[in-house]
Design an enzyme around this catalytic site. Structure first.
Site, PDB file in Angstrom:
ATOM      1  N   TYR A 145       0.827  -1.209   0.000  1.00 37.06           N
ATOM      2  CA  TYR A 145       0.000   0.000   0.000  1.00 37.06           C
ATOM      3  C   TYR A 145       0.862   1.260   0.000  1.00 37.06           C
ATOM      4  O   TYR A 145       1.711   1.429   0.881  1.00 37.06           O
ATOM      5  CB  TYR A 145      -0.914  -0.039   1.216  1.00 37.06           C
ATOM      6  N   ASP A 230      -1.023  -6.333   9.608  1.00 35.81           N
ATOM      7  CA  ASP A 230      -2.122  -5.463   9.173  1.00 35.81           C
ATOM      8  C   ASP A 230      -3.239  -6.370   8.669  1.00 35.81           C
ATOM      9  O   ASP A 230      -3.124  -7.002   7.616  1.00 35.81           O
ATOM     10  CB  ASP A 230      -1.626  -4.541   8.059  1.00 35.81           C
ATOM     11  N   ILE A 232      -6.627  -5.410   8.259  1.00 36.92           N
ATOM     12  CA  ILE A 232      -7.807  -4.552   8.124  1.00 36.92           C
ATOM     13  C   ILE A 232      -8.802  -5.070   7.083  1.00 36.92           C
ATOM     14  O   ILE A 232      -9.921  -4.578   7.016  1.00 36.92           O
ATOM     15  CB  ILE A 232      -7.420  -3.094   7.820  1.00 36.92           C
ATOM     16  N   LYS A 268     -12.473  -0.886   6.175  1.00 36.49           N
ATOM     17  CA  LYS A 268     -12.631  -1.767   5.019  1.00 36.49           C
ATOM     18  C   LYS A 268     -13.668  -2.846   5.279  1.00 36.49           C
ATOM     19  O   LYS A 268     -14.559  -3.079   4.456  1.00 36.49           O
ATOM     20  CB  LYS A 268     -11.286  -2.407   4.662  1.00 36.49           C
TER      21      LYS A 268
END
Length: 476
Positions: A145, A230, A232, A268
């Site tokens: 990202y 991570d 999410i 998300k």
């Protein structure tokens, strides 16, 4: 005249990237289904609109949760006054319960280890501040990202070292790749303090299998570095294989739990980026204590905590939401990838996320990042679609693009797909299978016949004419 700080005047914000340039092109000329049909369609925003009807129904049935009406006024004063940095107990319990349900209730989460932050952006920076000093490094597998260059680096001074993953094995994270990145950091005299993995992956839309996760845990234990998971996109896994959390792996293998940290949010999984609900969940007591002190710089508002706690404490809603959201994402993913395949566009096989990793390598004039940017300029300015080039995600192979499919209504999506089809058929017929080209005249009928098999009614875009919000329609 006094000058500004080095942080303020430097390029650490990371916005000198095609990823952000695409957003700027959209903002100058945003598509609207009725008012601006020649505008740029936003396909660079990983946002989940597909479950909003379901959430809207709950809000209509529980107007008191918003505190903005007669039913909720009794809680207004209590919520408006100062709240402890720990967060409301009912909020932390509800989030911990939701995190467990998303992971199939195979693990439990301690509400006392839930630390609030202003979205995942703030959560990542908070973890970076806790784990590394300026000039120290965190390893990050590619592609990753683009916002990490801002979130983890800008104000912390931490360096990111890429772990090079390749398409030849579907961008899998290997032990060899980890060792190579670690060695490269040492050669550059960088002290490695941690490894950041995104699972499910943004931008790949894939998940890490159990054996890969075990290998990663083994690696960080041997090197005595931290692991930041991570997660999410955990609730966006819409088909098998199922999501495996790092919290499950540490139950199965020996490891130093003080090295394990999870970043989570509701941006998300539930489509709530505007609520700025970020979470740090650490198995390290010292990190929890420090992060809680830092959380004062980015707390979640008490009104948001109250609404989220009310919603996520409804077990029936949560169970149905998880199922319905996956169903909607699967339908949209199947339809979107099927439409692309009709004009010869492939993508990395994926089962999670709000996007696909689109393979346009055969459209490049040559295998260079300059050619990738030339192609992207055509897509953004002539086709008028904001998709994100792989180089902005630090992909080391030109020709890959991330395209988001869950942030728009059905009609906008069809316009976007029609633009892609026209571009492919008019300019790149050589790459489209001949048997599909000869059926051009029947494609439109085929699309309309098949669409109901994939899509659900009522999905609207933030840039389409919308009915009043359920929050506006609640009783006053």
């Amino acid at each position: 005249m006094a000058g500004m700080s080095k942080i303020a005047t430097g390029n650490g914000h990371g916005e000198n990237s095609a990823y952000f340039d695409g957003w700027k092109a959209f903002e100058k000329n945003p598509f609207h289904l009725t008012d601006r049909r020649d505008g740029v369609i936003q396909m660079g925003l990983a946002e989940n609109l597909l479950c909003f009807d379901f959430i809207g129904k709950w809000l209509m049935e529980h107007p008191e949760a918003s505190l903005c009406n007669g039913e909720g006024v009794s809680k207004f004063k209590e919520t408006a006054l100062f709240q402890d940095y720990h967060g409301m107990p009912e909020f932390r319990r509800a989030v911990a319960n939701f995190m467990a349900k998303v992971r199939g209730d195979r693990v439990e989460f301690d509400p006392d280890r839930i630390v609030m932050s202003g979205g995942a952006t703030g959560a990542h920076e908070m973890v970076a501040f806790c784990l590394a000093d300026p000039g120290e490094a965190i390893l990050v597998p590619t592609p990753y990202y683009p916002g990490f260059d801002r979130d983890l680096r800008w104000r912390t001074g931490v360096e990111l070292v890429p772990v090079i993953c390749e398409s030849s094995n579907n961008f899998k994270i290997t032990r060899n790749a980890l060792e190579a990145a670690y060695g490269k950091a040492q050669e550059a005299n960088l002290r490695v303090k941690g490894l950041l993995i995104t699972n499910p992956s943004n931008p790949l839309g894939t998940i890490l299998d159990r054996e890969t996760l075990k290998s990663i845990v083994s690696f960080i234990n041997e090197k005595n570095i931290h692991l930041i998971g991570d997660e999410i996109y955990a609730a966006t896994v819409f088909m098998e294989p199922e999501f495996v959390s790092i919290s499950e792996i540490i139950e199965e293998v020996e490891c130093n739990r003080d090295l394990i940290h999870i970043v989570y949010s509701l941006s998300k999984d539930m489509g709530f980026p505007g609520f700025r609900v970020g979470i740090v969940y650490s198995y390290n007591d010292a990190v929890v204590s420090c992060a809680r002190k830092m959380s004062s710089f980015g707390l979640v508002s008490s009104q948001t905590q109250h609404l989220i706690a009310s919603m996520l404490s409804d077990d029936g809603f949560v169970d149905n939401f998880i199922v319905k959201s996956k169903e909607q994402l699967l339908k949209r993913h199947k339809y979107f990838t099927w439409r692309l395949s009709q004009v010869g566009i492939g993508s990395l096989k994926s089962n999670a996320g709000l996007f696909i990793w689109m393979d346009l390598r055969k459209l490049l004039k040559e295998k260079t990042f300059e050619a990738e940017m030339d192609l992207w300029q055509v897509i953004i300015h002539e086709v008028k679609l904001n998709v994100s080039p792989g180089s902005s995600f630090h992909c080391h192979e030109p020709g890959w693009f991330r395209v988001c499919f869950a942030n728009m209504d059905d009609n906008t999506m069809d316009v976007a797909l029609s633009r892609i089809r026209t571009f492919m058929l008019n300019n790149n017929e050589a790459v489209v299978p001949p048997n599909k080209l000869c059926r051009r005249s029947s494609l439109k009928l085929s699309f309309s016949r098949r669409k109901d098999d994939f899509m659900s009614p009522g999905i609207m875009s933030p840039h389409s004419p919308l009915p009043q919000s359920p929050l506006v329609r609640t009783r006053t």
